[in-house]
Design a protein around this motif. Structure first.
Motif, PDB file in Angstrom:
ATOM      1  N   LEU A   1     -18.096 -51.045 -62.393  1.00  0.00           N
ATOM      2  CA  LEU A   1     -19.420 -50.463 -62.573  1.00  0.00           C
ATOM      3  C   LEU A   1     -20.167 -50.451 -61.240  1.00  0.00           C
ATOM      4  CD1 LEU A   1     -20.363 -52.099 -65.988  1.00  0.00           C
ATOM      5  CD2 LEU A   1     -19.240 -49.897 -65.536  1.00  0.00           C
ATOM      6  N   LYS A   2     -19.693 -49.573 -60.368  1.00  0.00           N
ATOM      7  CA  LYS A   2     -20.323 -49.381 -59.063  1.00  0.00           C
ATOM      8  C   LYS A   2     -20.007 -47.972 -58.596  1.00  0.00           C
ATOM      9  CE  LYS A   2     -17.292 -50.979 -55.593  1.00  0.00           C
ATOM     10  NZ  LYS A   2     -17.120 -51.908 -54.512  1.00  0.00           N
ATOM     11  N   GLU A   3     -20.756 -47.488 -57.615  1.00  0.00           N
ATOM     12  CA  GLU A   3     -20.582 -46.108 -57.162  1.00  0.00           C
ATOM     13  C   GLU A   3     -19.208 -45.852 -56.567  1.00  0.00           C
ATOM     14  OE1 GLU A   3     -23.668 -44.051 -55.080  1.00  0.00           O
ATOM     15  OE2 GLU A   3     -25.211 -45.319 -56.003  1.00  0.00           O
ATOM     16  N   GLU A   4     -18.720 -46.737 -55.749  1.00  0.00           N
ATOM     17  CA  GLU A   4     -17.402 -46.582 -55.116  1.00  0.00           C
ATOM     18  C   GLU A   4     -16.347 -47.221 -56.016  1.00  0.00           C
ATOM     19  OE1 GLU A   4     -17.035 -44.806 -52.326  1.00  0.00           O
ATOM     20  OE2 GLU A   4     -19.190 -44.455 -52.328  1.00  0.00           O
ATOM     21  N   TYR A   5     -16.011 -46.551 -57.110  1.00  0.00           N
ATOM     22  CA  TYR A   5     -15.143 -47.150 -58.118  1.00  0.00           C
ATOM     23  C   TYR A   5     -13.662 -46.805 -57.960  1.00  0.00           C
ATOM     24  CZ  TYR A   5     -15.360 -42.543 -60.277  1.00  0.00           C
ATOM     25  OH  TYR A   5     -15.275 -41.197 -60.506  1.00  0.00           O
ATOM     26  N   CYS A   6     -13.313 -45.747 -57.255  1.00  0.00           N
ATOM     27  CA  CYS A   6     -11.915 -45.302 -57.184  1.00  0.00           C
ATOM     28  C   CYS A   6     -10.995 -46.294 -56.469  1.00  0.00           C
ATOM     29  CB  CYS A   6     -11.809 -43.937 -56.515  1.00  0.00           C
ATOM     30  SG  CYS A   6     -12.385 -42.590 -57.552  1.00  0.00           S
ATOM     31  N   GLN A   7     -11.383 -46.755 -55.303  1.00  0.00           N
ATOM     32  CA  GLN A   7     -10.491 -47.617 -54.514  1.00  0.00           C
ATOM     33  C   GLN A   7     -10.154 -48.931 -55.221  1.00  0.00           C
ATOM     34  OE1 GLN A   7      -8.936 -46.404 -51.704  1.00  0.00           O
ATOM     35  NE2 GLN A   7      -7.649 -48.174 -52.149  1.00  0.00           N
ATOM     36  N   PRO A   8     -11.129 -49.599 -55.871  1.00  0.00           N
ATOM     37  CA  PRO A   8     -10.745 -50.821 -56.587  1.00  0.00           C
ATOM     38  C   PRO A   8      -9.706 -50.578 -57.687  1.00  0.00           C
ATOM     39  CG  PRO A   8     -13.111 -50.757 -56.288  1.00  0.00           C
ATOM     40  CD  PRO A   8     -12.584 -49.419 -55.842  1.00  0.00           C
ATOM     41  N   ILE A   9      -9.771 -49.441 -58.334  1.00  0.00           N
ATOM     42  CA  ILE A   9      -8.780 -49.108 -59.369  1.00  0.00           C
ATOM     43  C   ILE A   9      -7.408 -48.921 -58.733  1.00  0.00           C
ATOM     44  CG2 ILE A   9      -8.072 -47.387 -61.076  1.00  0.00           C
ATOM     45  CD1 ILE A   9     -11.120 -46.881 -61.534  1.00  0.00           C
ATOM     46  N   ILE A  10      -7.361 -48.164 -57.659  1.00  0.00           N
ATOM     47  CA  ILE A  10      -6.092 -47.937 -56.947  1.00  0.00           C
ATOM     48  C   ILE A  10      -5.526 -49.264 -56.447  1.00  0.00           C
ATOM     49  CG2 ILE A  10      -5.078 -46.899 -54.872  1.00  0.00           C
ATOM     50  CD1 ILE A  10      -7.159 -44.575 -55.333  1.00  0.00           C
ATOM     51  N   ASP A  11      -6.380 -50.123 -55.884  1.00  0.00           N
ATOM     52  CA  ASP A  11      -5.926 -51.422 -55.389  1.00  0.00           C
ATOM     53  C   ASP A  11      -5.348 -52.273 -56.515  1.00  0.00           C
ATOM     54  OD1 ASP A  11      -6.811 -50.637 -52.891  1.00  0.00           O
ATOM     55  OD2 ASP A  11      -8.661 -51.840 -52.972  1.00  0.00           O
ATOM     56  N   PHE A  12      -5.999 -52.257 -57.676  1.00  0.00           N
ATOM     57  CA  PHE A  12      -5.515 -53.026 -58.824  1.00  0.00           C
ATOM     58  C   PHE A  12      -4.131 -52.534 -59.259  1.00  0.00           C
ATOM     59  CE2 PHE A  12      -5.046 -53.417 -63.448  1.00  0.00           C
ATOM     60  CZ  PHE A  12      -5.088 -54.798 -63.581  1.00  0.00           C
ATOM     61  N   ILE A  13      -3.978 -51.232 -59.390  1.00  0.00           N
ATOM     62  CA  ILE A  13      -2.692 -50.669 -59.824  1.00  0.00           C
ATOM     63  C   ILE A  13      -1.599 -50.991 -58.811  1.00  0.00           C
ATOM     64  CG2 ILE A  13      -1.426 -48.539 -60.322  1.00  0.00           C
ATOM     65  CD1 ILE A  13      -4.131 -47.406 -61.358  1.00  0.00           C
ATOM     66  N   GLU A  14      -1.895 -50.828 -57.531  1.00  0.00           N
ATOM     67  CA  GLU A  14      -0.894 -51.125 -56.500  1.00  0.00           C
ATOM     68  C   GLU A  14      -0.499 -52.597 -56.512  1.00  0.00           C
ATOM     69  OE1 GLU A  14      -2.578 -49.512 -52.906  1.00  0.00           O
ATOM     70  OE2 GLU A  14      -1.849 -47.489 -53.389  1.00  0.00           O
ATOM     71  N   ALA A  15      -1.452 -53.487 -56.759  1.00  0.00           N
ATOM     72  CA  ALA A  15      -1.133 -54.911 -56.850  1.00  0.00           C
ATOM     73  C   ALA A  15      -0.253 -55.189 -58.064  1.00  0.00           C
ATOM     74  CB  ALA A  15      -2.417 -55.743 -56.921  1.00  0.00           C
ATOM     75  N   MET A  16      -0.541 -54.528 -59.176  1.00  0.00           N
ATOM     76  CA  MET A  16       0.279 -54.701 -60.374  1.00  0.00           C
ATOM     77  C   MET A  16       1.692 -54.184 -60.143  1.00  0.00           C
ATOM     78  SD  MET A  16      -1.305 -56.368 -62.731  1.00  0.00           S
ATOM     79  CE  MET A  16      -0.083 -56.075 -63.992  1.00  0.00           C
ATOM     80  N   GLU A  17       1.826 -53.115 -59.377  1.00  0.00           N
ATOM     81  CA  GLU A  17       3.149 -52.555 -59.086  1.00  0.00           C
ATOM     82  C   GLU A  17       4.001 -53.518 -58.254  1.00  0.00           C
ATOM     83  OE1 GLU A  17       2.366 -47.764 -59.305  1.00  0.00           O
ATOM     84  OE2 GLU A  17       1.941 -48.770 -57.405  1.00  0.00           O
ATOM     85  N   LYS A  18       3.373 -54.431 -57.536  1.00  0.00           N
ATOM     86  CA  LYS A  18       4.099 -55.410 -56.732  1.00  0.00           C
ATOM     87  C   LYS A  18       4.542 -56.616 -57.556  1.00  0.00           C
ATOM     88  CE  LYS A  18       1.729 -54.141 -52.496  1.00  0.00           C
ATOM     89  NZ  LYS A  18       0.710 -54.535 -51.514  1.00  0.00           N
ATOM     90  N   ALA A  19       4.014 -56.739 -58.768  1.00  0.00           N
ATOM     91  CA  ALA A  19       4.370 -57.877 -59.616  1.00  0.00           C
ATOM     92  C   ALA A  19       5.844 -57.805 -59.990  1.00  0.00           C
ATOM     93  CB  ALA A  19       3.509 -57.881 -60.874  1.00  0.00           C
ATOM     94  N   GLU A  20       6.477 -58.954 -59.960  1.00  0.00           N
ATOM     95  CA  GLU A  20       7.896 -59.024 -60.306  1.00  0.00           C
ATOM     96  C   GLU A  20       8.074 -58.963 -61.815  1.00  0.00           C
ATOM     97  OE1 GLU A  20       9.922 -62.288 -58.509  1.00  0.00           O
ATOM     98  OE2 GLU A  20       8.902 -61.999 -56.595  1.00  0.00           O
ATOM     99  N   LYS A  21       9.175 -58.379 -62.235  1.00  0.00           N
ATOM    100  CA  LYS A  21       9.615 -58.375 -63.628  1.00  0.00           C
ATOM    101  C   LYS A  21       8.734 -57.565 -64.571  1.00  0.00           C
ATOM    102  CE  LYS A  21      11.744 -62.911 -63.144  1.00  0.00           C
ATOM    103  NZ  LYS A  21      11.826 -64.259 -63.672  1.00  0.00           N
ATOM    104  N   VAL A  22       7.849 -56.712 -64.051  1.00  0.00           N
ATOM    105  CA  VAL A  22       7.090 -55.816 -64.917  1.00  0.00           C
ATOM    106  C   VAL A  22       7.291 -54.383 -64.447  1.00  0.00           C
ATOM    107  CG1 VAL A  22       5.348 -57.544 -65.537  1.00  0.00           C
ATOM    108  CG2 VAL A  22       4.919 -56.000 -63.638  1.00  0.00           C
ATOM    109  N   SER A  23       7.199 -53.470 -65.392  1.00  0.00           N
ATOM    110  CA  SER A  23       7.327 -52.053 -65.094  1.00  0.00           C
ATOM    111  C   SER A  23       5.964 -51.406 -65.290  1.00  0.00           C
ATOM    112  CB  SER A  23       8.361 -51.436 -66.052  1.00  0.00           C
ATOM    113  OG  SER A  23       8.404 -50.045 -65.898  1.00  0.00           O
TER     114      SER A  23
END
Length: 88
Positions: A12-34
């Motif tokens: 809930l902030k004006e610059e909302y896109c980058q935090p979403i992208i950062d979250f997804i990219e961090a999740m993609e680095k997690a082991e054993k999850v697709s």
């Protein structure tokens, strides 16, 4: 037990896109999850403990940085990619 998660993140902030992208990219680095991205949400597949551990870690990081973030999470106790679910 295999699980499937549908997760959406709403900083809930004006610059909302980058935090979403950062979250997804961090999740993609997690082991054993697709991870599967789409324009409305992100899908996470794997063993319950692995999925919940990855989400717990990354959600905590986000909430420490941007406390005004809303997560909407749906979870099913099966591998939805392989599930044969018929409509009512």
């Amino acid at each position: 037990m295999k699980v499937s998660v549908d997760i959406s993140m709403y900083p809930l902030k004006e610059e909302y896109c980058q935090p979403i992208i950062d979250f997804i990219e961090a999740m993609e680095k997690a082991e054993k999850v697709s991870i599967q991205r789409n324009s409305m949400s992100t899908h996470i597949y794997g063993e319950f403990a692995d999925v919940m551990s990855a989400m717990n870690s990354e959600i905590e990081k986000v909430l420490n940085e941007i406390p005004q973030t809303v997560f909407v999470i749906k979870l099913i106790g099966t591998d939805r990619e392989k599930a044969n679910i018929r409509a009512c």
